[in-house]
Design an enzyme around this catalytic site. Structure first.
Site, PDB file in Angstrom:
ATOM      1  N   ASP A 127      -0.910  -6.189  -0.352  1.00 20.00           N
ATOM      2  CA  ASP A 127      -1.292  -5.516   1.112  1.00 20.00           C
ATOM      3  C   ASP A 127      -3.141  -5.065   1.360  1.00 20.00           C
ATOM      4  O   ASP A 127      -3.591  -4.916   0.157  1.00 20.00           O
ATOM      5  CB  ASP A 127      -0.709  -4.115   1.467  1.00 20.00           C
ATOM      6  CG  ASP A 127       0.036  -4.133   2.102  1.00 20.00           C
ATOM      7  OD1 ASP A 127       0.659  -5.086   2.757  1.00 20.00           O
ATOM      8  OD2 ASP A 127       0.887  -3.374   1.043  1.00 20.00           O
ATOM      9  N   LYS A 156      -1.070  -9.085   2.536  1.00 25.84           N
ATOM     10  CA  LYS A 156      -0.585  -9.279   3.902  1.00 25.84           C
ATOM     11  C   LYS A 156      -1.869  -8.222   4.373  1.00 25.84           C
ATOM     12  O   LYS A 156      -2.156  -7.044   4.145  1.00 25.84           O
ATOM     13  CB  LYS A 156       0.546  -8.568   3.758  1.00 25.84           C
ATOM     14  CG  LYS A 156       2.107  -7.386   4.868  1.00 25.84           C
ATOM     15  CD  LYS A 156       2.842  -7.386   4.060  1.00 25.84           C
ATOM     16  CE  LYS A 156       3.192  -6.117   3.653  1.00 25.84           C
ATOM     17  NZ  LYS A 156       2.791  -4.799   4.501  1.00 25.84           N
ATOM     18  N   ASP A 188       0.861  -1.270  -0.392  1.00 21.56           N
ATOM     19  CA  ASP A 188      -0.392   0.034  -0.025  1.00 21.56           C
ATOM     20  C   ASP A 188       0.705   0.784   0.329  1.00 21.56           C
ATOM     21  O   ASP A 188       0.346   2.140  -0.297  1.00 21.56           O
ATOM     22  CB  ASP A 188      -0.995  -0.159   1.304  1.00 21.56           C
ATOM     23  CG  ASP A 188      -0.557  -0.339   2.684  1.00 21.56           C
ATOM     24  OD1 ASP A 188       0.586  -0.291   2.845  1.00 21.56           O
ATOM     25  OD2 ASP A 188      -1.550   0.036   3.674  1.00 21.56           O
ATOM     26  N   SER A 189       1.445   0.890   0.388  1.00 24.46           N
ATOM     27  CA  SER A 189       3.351   2.084  -0.076  1.00 24.46           C
ATOM     28  C   SER A 189       2.676   2.692  -1.697  1.00 24.46           C
ATOM     29  O   SER A 189       3.206   3.920  -2.122  1.00 24.46           O
ATOM     30  CB  SER A 189       4.628   1.533  -0.032  1.00 24.46           C
ATOM     31  OG  SER A 189       4.472   0.526  -1.302  1.00 24.46           O
ATOM     32  N   GLU A 205       9.045  -4.530  10.449  1.00 27.93           N
ATOM     33  CA  GLU A 205       9.358  -3.351  10.397  1.00 27.93           C
ATOM     34  C   GLU A 205      10.332  -2.025  11.120  1.00 27.93           C
ATOM     35  O   GLU A 205       8.727  -1.914  12.250  1.00 27.93           O
ATOM     36  CB  GLU A 205       8.017  -1.844   9.388  1.00 27.93           C
ATOM     37  CG  GLU A 205       8.450  -0.613   9.051  1.00 27.93           C
ATOM     38  CD  GLU A 205       7.325  -0.845   7.941  1.00 27.93           C
ATOM     39  OE1 GLU A 205       6.369  -1.321   7.573  1.00 27.93           O
ATOM     40  OE2 GLU A 205       7.779   0.856   7.773  1.00 27.93           O
TER      41      GLU A 205
END
Ligand code: KIV
Length: 272
Positions: free
Chosen positions: A91, A121, A52-53, A190
């Site tokens: 995502d 994810k 989703d970046s 992360e």
């Protein structure tokens, strides 16, 4: 061929678990479109994350929150058309799984059916356990994501390293154990201290893929646009740049601009 160097024709969730068991590190990069996915796949990267970046990198939003399920499906289906070998993880975007397990399952099914991705994810631990279980029960593989979870940025207030204090570190470890227990096939960690990430990786049998989590984990993930040096304003310590594409692309665009204006392009051999 030695076991440690085994090349998988198609990477599956099972191959990733085997790779960890064999001490073989896992490579993962993001892609959001066909052309990039084709290059990443043919370079031998094991896992492609349709992150989703995309909300930041492709759409220019400040956070990952605005991207929608439809937009993720669009990006993921473009990526799937470009790959032959890599496992594609997609995502679930903010708002598509947090409210209740049924909605989470509906969102995951849409991703699998409409994009052809291989797994999903989700960010979070015990708060979303029921949603993850529901998705897993439908036969959809799930990758967890703990530590800095960008969809919760307004709760954290900052993108700094997570789980430096004992209480948060212990919760993270318990969440990782739970994700393994309920059947996730892998986990992203992360921006957490390297020692904690290594402890988590040593405590569970599913692969831990780190971003800013040190070298003691089972694999690494970076945002492709960052590692290619296309995003030069983003400079976290964990980012290794393998190219300076910002500079390279800017020079190419300037040269093209100059060539068009000077009538150098197109020349005799570039026309019919
Ligand atoms: O969306 C994304 O790119 C991610 C990675 C940073 C792990 O979740």
């Amino acid at each position: 061929m030695s076991v440690a160097k085994k090349q998988y024709k198609r990477v599956t969730t099972k191959s990733l678990v085997d790779m960890k068991a064999n001490g073989q590190k896992i490579s993962m990069l993001t892609a959001y479109d066909y052309t990039m996915a084709k290059i990443v796949d043919s370079a031998g990267i094991d896992v492609i994350l349709v992150g989703d970046s995309a909300s930041n990198v492709m759409a220019g939003h400040e956070t990952t929150l605005p991207i929608t399920l439809d937009q993720m499906i669009y990006h993921a289906s473009s990526v799937v058309r470009g790959i032959e070998r890599s496992l594609v993880v997609v995502d679930l975007p903010f708002g598509s799984y947090q409210s209740d397990p049924k909605e989470a399952l509906r969102s995951a099914i849409r991703i699998m059916k409409e994009s052809g991705g291989h797994s999903v994810k989700l960010e979070g631990g015990k708060e979303i356990k029921d949603s993850i279980k529901r998705i897993l029960n439908a036969g959809i593989p799930v990758m967890g994501h703990l530590g800095l979870t960008p969809q919760s940025i307004y709760k954290f207030g900052t993108y700094t390293v997570r789980a430096k204090e004992e209480e948060e570190a212990e919760k993270l470890l318990q969440d990782a154990l739970m994700l393994e227990r309920i059947g996730c096939f892998a986990l992203v960690l992360e921006k957490v201290p390297a020692a904690l990430a290594q402890k988590v990786a040593e405590s569970i049998s599913i692969p831990v893929i780190g971003i800013g989590a040190g070298g003691g984990v089972d694999g690494q993930v970076l945002v492709t646009h960052d590692m290619l040096g296309m995003t030069h304003e983003f400079n976290p310590r964990f980012l290794r740049r393998y190219l300076d594409m910002y500079e390279g692309m800017t020079n190419a665009f300037k040269q093209y601009n100059a060539d068009v204006k000077s009538k150098d392009f197109p020349n005799e051999s570039e026309q019919y």
